[in-house]
Design a protein around this motif. Sequence first.
Motif, PDB file in Angstrom:
ATOM      1  N   THR A   1      -2.920  -2.570   7.911  1.00 48.77           N
ATOM      2  CA  THR A   1      -2.358  -2.816   6.583  1.00 48.77           C
ATOM      3  C   THR A   1      -0.839  -2.961   6.585  1.00 48.77           C
ATOM      4  OG1 THR A   1      -4.231  -1.718   5.547  1.00 48.77           O
ATOM      5  CG2 THR A   1      -2.258  -1.960   4.213  1.00 48.77           C
ATOM      6  N   PRO A   2      -0.070  -2.055   7.195  1.00 51.92           N
ATOM      7  CA  PRO A   2       1.391  -2.255   7.188  1.00 51.92           C
ATOM      8  C   PRO A   2       1.826  -3.536   7.887  1.00 51.92           C
ATOM      9  CG  PRO A   2       0.848  -0.014   7.848  1.00 51.92           C
ATOM     10  CD  PRO A   2      -0.425  -0.777   7.782  1.00 51.92           C
ATOM     11  N   ARG A   3       1.141  -3.897   8.941  1.00 50.99           N
ATOM     12  CA  ARG A   3       1.479  -5.146   9.634  1.00 50.99           C
ATOM     13  C   ARG A   3       1.210  -6.351   8.748  1.00 50.99           C
ATOM     14  NH1 ARG A   3       0.425  -4.852  15.972  1.00 50.99           N
ATOM     15  NH2 ARG A   3       1.143  -2.725  16.296  1.00 50.99           N
ATOM     16  N   TYR A   4       0.153  -6.288   7.969  1.00 52.66           N
ATOM     17  CA  TYR A   4      -0.177  -7.396   7.069  1.00 52.66           C
ATOM     18  C   TYR A   4       0.917  -7.573   6.023  1.00 52.66           C
ATOM     19  CZ  TYR A   4      -2.305  -9.876   3.194  1.00 52.66           C
ATOM     20  OH  TYR A   4      -2.535 -10.750   2.178  1.00 52.66           O
ATOM     21  N   PHE A   5       1.297  -6.490   5.353  1.00 55.55           N
ATOM     22  CA  PHE A   5       2.303  -6.607   4.297  1.00 55.55           C
ATOM     23  C   PHE A   5       3.663  -6.997   4.864  1.00 55.55           C
ATOM     24  CE2 PHE A   5      -0.759  -3.962   1.914  1.00 55.55           C
ATOM     25  CZ  PHE A   5      -0.964  -4.842   0.875  1.00 55.55           C
ATOM     26  N   ASN A   6       3.987  -6.558   6.062  1.00 56.13           N
ATOM     27  CA  ASN A   6       5.237  -6.953   6.701  1.00 56.13           C
ATOM     28  C   ASN A   6       5.231  -8.456   6.982  1.00 56.13           C
ATOM     29  OD1 ASN A   6       7.758  -6.693   7.872  1.00 56.13           O
ATOM     30  ND2 ASN A   6       6.929  -6.188   9.873  1.00 56.13           N
ATOM     31  N   SER A   7       4.102  -8.969   7.415  1.00 51.81           N
ATOM     32  CA  SER A   7       4.028 -10.405   7.711  1.00 51.81           C
ATOM     33  C   SER A   7       4.081 -11.235   6.431  1.00 51.81           C
ATOM     34  CB  SER A   7       2.777 -10.734   8.517  1.00 51.81           C
ATOM     35  OG  SER A   7       1.612 -10.534   7.753  1.00 51.81           O
ATOM     36  N   VAL A   8       3.569 -10.710   5.326  1.00 53.11           N
ATOM     37  CA  VAL A   8       3.645 -11.427   4.047  1.00 53.11           C
ATOM     38  C   VAL A   8       5.103 -11.532   3.609  1.00 53.11           C
ATOM     39  CG1 VAL A   8       3.077 -11.288   1.583  1.00 53.11           C
ATOM     40  CG2 VAL A   8       1.319 -10.860   3.287  1.00 53.11           C
ATOM     41  N   GLU A   9       5.858 -10.443   3.703  1.00 48.57           N
ATOM     42  CA  GLU A   9       7.273 -10.472   3.331  1.00 48.57           C
ATOM     43  C   GLU A   9       8.053 -11.419   4.239  1.00 48.57           C
ATOM     44  OE1 GLU A   9       8.843  -9.170   0.671  1.00 48.57           O
ATOM     45  OE2 GLU A   9       6.803  -8.698   0.052  1.00 48.57           O
ATOM     46  N   LYS A  10       7.762 -11.376   5.518  1.00 51.41           N
ATOM     47  CA  LYS A  10       8.456 -12.255   6.463  1.00 51.41           C
ATOM     48  C   LYS A  10       8.179 -13.720   6.139  1.00 51.41           C
ATOM     49  CE  LYS A  10       8.922 -13.258  11.369  1.00 51.41           C
ATOM     50  NZ  LYS A  10       8.455 -12.961  12.724  1.00 51.41           N
ATOM     51  N   SER A  11       6.938 -14.046   5.814  1.00 59.74           N
ATOM     52  CA  SER A  11       6.603 -15.437   5.516  1.00 59.74           C
ATOM     53  C   SER A  11       7.268 -15.900   4.221  1.00 59.74           C
ATOM     54  CB  SER A  11       5.089 -15.631   5.443  1.00 59.74           C
ATOM     55  OG  SER A  11       4.537 -14.909   4.365  1.00 59.74           O
ATOM     56  N   LYS A  12       7.398 -15.026   3.222  1.00 61.91           N
ATOM     57  CA  LYS A  12       8.099 -15.403   1.992  1.00 61.91           C
ATOM     58  C   LYS A  12       9.562 -15.715   2.275  1.00 61.91           C
ATOM     59  CE  LYS A  12       5.356 -13.062  -1.519  1.00 61.91           C
ATOM     60  NZ  LYS A  12       5.405 -12.075  -2.613  1.00 61.91           N
ATOM     61  N   GLU A  13      10.176 -14.940   3.142  1.00 59.95           N
ATOM     62  CA  GLU A  13      11.577 -15.181   3.478  1.00 59.95           C
ATOM     63  C   GLU A  13      11.755 -16.484   4.243  1.00 59.95           C
ATOM     64  OE1 GLU A  13      13.313 -11.761   5.339  1.00 59.95           O
ATOM     65  OE2 GLU A  13      13.008 -10.515   3.559  1.00 59.95           O
ATOM     66  N   VAL A  14      10.818 -16.785   5.128  1.00 58.89           N
ATOM     67  CA  VAL A  14      10.891 -18.050   5.877  1.00 58.89           C
ATOM     68  C   VAL A  14      10.737 -19.234   4.922  1.00 58.89           C
ATOM     69  CG1 VAL A  14       9.667 -19.460   7.587  1.00 58.89           C
ATOM     70  CG2 VAL A  14      10.141 -17.064   8.070  1.00 58.89           C
ATOM     71  N   VAL A  15       9.817 -19.118   3.977  1.00 60.55           N
ATOM     72  CA  VAL A  15       9.623 -20.196   3.000  1.00 60.55           C
ATOM     73  C   VAL A  15      10.864 -20.341   2.125  1.00 60.55           C
ATOM     74  CG1 VAL A  15       8.280 -20.884   0.962  1.00 60.55           C
ATOM     75  CG2 VAL A  15       7.118 -20.039   2.994  1.00 60.55           C
ATOM     76  N   LEU A  16      11.483 -19.231   1.726  1.00 60.55           N
ATOM     77  CA  LEU A  16      12.702 -19.306   0.916  1.00 60.55           C
ATOM     78  C   LEU A  16      13.813 -20.029   1.668  1.00 60.55           C
ATOM     79  CD1 LEU A  16      14.434 -18.621  -1.529  1.00 60.55           C
ATOM     80  CD2 LEU A  16      14.879 -16.391  -0.491  1.00 60.55           C
ATOM     81  N   LYS A  17      13.999 -19.703   2.931  1.00 57.76           N
ATOM     82  CA  LYS A  17      15.041 -20.379   3.717  1.00 57.76           C
ATOM     83  C   LYS A  17      14.747 -21.871   3.849  1.00 57.76           C
ATOM     84  CE  LYS A  17      16.558 -16.391   6.353  1.00 57.76           C
ATOM     85  NZ  LYS A  17      16.665 -15.741   7.648  1.00 57.76           N
TER      86      LYS A  17
END
Length: 130
Positions: free
Chosen positions: A33-49
């Motif tokens: 679970t923590p790895r999943y939510f961390n990857s979701v946040e990381k992907s949002k930041e990549v999309v924002l950039k």
Amino acid sequence: MNNNPGIRHAPGFTLIELLVVMAIIAILVSIATPRYFNSVEKSKEVVLKQDLSTLRDAIDKYYGDTGKYPDTLDDLVTKKYLRKLPVDPITDRADTWVVVPPEDTDKGGVFDLHSGAPGNGRDGTPYSGW
């Protein structure tokens, strides 16, 4: 084989076996679970950039073609520099972009833009500074 013919055991799992399996599943979920939510946040930041890069590129192309900056972000869509205005992945809205006007206001209204999302990225920098 059961030596006592009068006692029958029903097929199935014992309570202990079920508890062990449930404990193993709970451990695996608590790790994943923590790895999943961390990857979701990381992907949002990549999309924002990527969205910021695409928008800035479209602004530069508009300036190169017309000699002035667009008056609004919607001008990029109406003049076909973008198909649609991207959604800020952090706020999940397309109307939270913060527009930076050029120093010379006669040259248009959109020189640059930033995310309007509150908070900081995983690297500690505020989203509004990206």
